[in-house]
Design a protein around this motif. Structure first.
Motif, mmCIF file in Angstrom:
data_model
loop_
_atom_site.group_PDB
_atom_site.id
_atom_site.type_symbol
_atom_site.label_atom_id
_atom_site.label_comp_id
_atom_site.label_asym_id
_atom_site.label_seq_id
_atom_site.Cartn_x
_atom_site.Cartn_y
_atom_site.Cartn_z
ATOM 1 N N GLY A 55 0.820 -1.213 0.000
ATOM 2 C CA GLY A 55 0.000 0.000 0.000
ATOM 3 C C GLY A 55 0.848 1.253 0.000
ATOM 4 O O GLY A 55 0.571 2.206 -0.743
ATOM 5 N N PHE A 56 1.904 1.280 0.829
ATOM 6 C CA PHE A 56 2.811 2.424 0.853
ATOM 7 C C PHE A 56 3.541 2.577 -0.467
ATOM 8 O O PHE A 56 3.672 3.693 -0.997
ATOM 9 N N CYS A 57 4.022 1.472 -1.023
ATOM 10 C CA CYS A 57 4.726 1.521 -2.309
ATOM 11 C C CYS A 57 3.788 1.998 -3.418
ATOM 12 O O CYS A 57 4.171 2.807 -4.269
ATOM 13 N N GLY A 58 2.547 1.525 -3.431
ATOM 14 C CA GLY A 58 1.571 1.963 -4.431
ATOM 15 C C GLY A 58 1.255 3.441 -4.311
ATOM 16 O O GLY A 58 1.175 4.156 -5.317
ATOM 17 N N ALA A 59 1.067 3.910 -3.078
ATOM 18 C CA ALA A 59 0.785 5.327 -2.860
ATOM 19 C C ALA A 59 1.966 6.188 -3.299
ATOM 20 O O ALA A 59 1.796 7.233 -3.933
ATOM 21 N N PHE A 60 3.186 5.746 -3.008
ATOM 22 C CA PHE A 60 4.379 6.475 -3.407
ATOM 23 C C PHE A 60 4.498 6.505 -4.933
ATOM 24 O O PHE A 60 4.852 7.534 -5.530
ATOM 25 N N ILE B 237 2.016 6.349 -7.134
ATOM 26 C CA ILE B 237 0.996 7.267 -7.639
ATOM 27 C C ILE B 237 1.442 8.709 -7.431
ATOM 28 O O ILE B 237 1.275 9.566 -8.306
ATOM 29 N N PHE B 238 2.054 9.001 -6.281
ATOM 30 C CA PHE B 238 2.579 10.343 -6.019
ATOM 31 C C PHE B 238 3.632 10.717 -7.054
ATOM 32 O O PHE B 238 3.612 11.811 -7.624
ATOM 33 N N LEU B 239 4.589 9.831 -7.326
ATOM 34 C CA LEU B 239 5.637 10.117 -8.299
ATOM 35 C C LEU B 239 5.070 10.299 -9.700
ATOM 36 O O LEU B 239 5.512 11.178 -10.452
ATOM 37 N N MET B 240 4.108 9.469 -10.080
ATOM 38 C CA MET B 240 3.503 9.603 -11.397
ATOM 39 C C MET B 240 2.720 10.918 -11.516
ATOM 40 O O MET B 240 2.743 11.572 -12.553
ATOM 41 N N GLY B 241 2.058 11.336 -10.462
ATOM 42 C CA GLY B 241 1.354 12.614 -10.458
ATOM 43 C C GLY B 241 2.315 13.779 -10.584
ATOM 44 O O GLY B 241 2.060 14.742 -11.314
ATOM 45 N N LYS B 242 3.436 13.693 -9.884
ATOM 46 C CA LYS B 242 4.462 14.733 -9.967
ATOM 47 C C LYS B 242 5.011 14.817 -11.385
ATOM 48 O O LYS B 242 5.157 15.893 -11.951
ATOM 49 N N TRP B 243 5.297 13.660 -11.982
ATOM 50 C CA TRP B 243 5.819 13.627 -13.351
ATOM 51 C C TRP B 243 4.791 14.214 -14.324
ATOM 52 O O TRP B 243 5.132 15.013 -15.197
ATOM 53 N N ALA B 244 3.523 13.846 -14.177
ATOM 54 C CA ALA B 244 2.480 14.355 -15.066
ATOM 55 C C ALA B 244 2.336 15.873 -14.916
ATOM 56 O O ALA B 244 2.215 16.587 -15.916
ATOM 57 N N ALA B 245 2.381 16.385 -13.702
ATOM 58 C CA ALA B 245 2.260 17.821 -13.474
ATOM 59 C C ALA B 245 3.437 18.575 -14.080
ATOM 60 O O ALA B 245 3.257 19.633 -14.689
#
Length: 174
Positions: A13-18, A20-28
């Motif tokens: 769960g922590f790895c998945g959340a991390f 998603i955070f990294l992918m969101g940062k990259w997309a932004a």
């Protein structure tokens, strides 16, 4: 306490959340990237190459002809092609204003003299008359020449392009 399966689920769960955070940062960063690298222009991409300090005489020789010499040998046809960069905002017909004021008989005209156009106040503070020298300074860096101008064009870097354009504009309205 925890069995292996529960621990694995929590860690996943922590790895998945991390992730998603990294992918969101990259997309932004991809969507909102404005160029210039991290922290502005002082950190532009590339490598700095240090060179030895040399003669200042060599730098003067590389500068090329003066603006007056370029203007004297300017090519009106090339200036007409350079005007293509101005065409989106300026018209050449007398009284035909667009986003910018018309450029009919602009060389030698008083700054801010087109009555039907609402100028920003910055131009009248920069110059009185659109002489070839004033046009050269303005066309090189509009915002640097007239701080606060509403002209969004970034300028013409090549002095020969500016001289050719000014020679072309000088023929409009003769």
């Amino acid at each position: 306490m925890f069995d292996t399966m529960t621990f694995t689920k929590i860690l996943g769960g922590f790895c998945g959340a991390f992730l998603i955070f990294l992918m969101g940062k990259w997309a932004a960063e991809t969507i909102y990237h404005t160029g210039g690298g991290h922290g502005g222009e002082e950190h532009a991409a590339g490598y700095a190459i240090e060179v030895e300090a040399g003669d200042d005489a060599g730098a003067e020789a590389e500068e090329g002809p003066s603006f007056d010499e370029l203007l004297a040998s300017a090519d009106v046809e090339k200036g007409a092609r350079v005007f293509g960069k101005c065409r989106a905002c300026h018209k050449l017909e007398d009284g035909a204003n667009a986003t910018g004021p018309h450029l009919y008989d602009v060389v030698g005209r008083d700054v801010g003299a087109v009555a039907e156009y609402g100028y920003s106040g910055a131009l009248s503070e920069a110059a009185d008359v659109w002489t070839a020298e004033n046009l050269n300074g303005f066309l090189e860096d509009p915002r640097g020449y007239a701080s606060g101008t509403s002209m969004s064009f970034s300028g013409l870097n090549k002095a020969a392009d500016r001289a050719n354009l000014i020679a072309y504009l000088d023929t409009i309205g003769e």
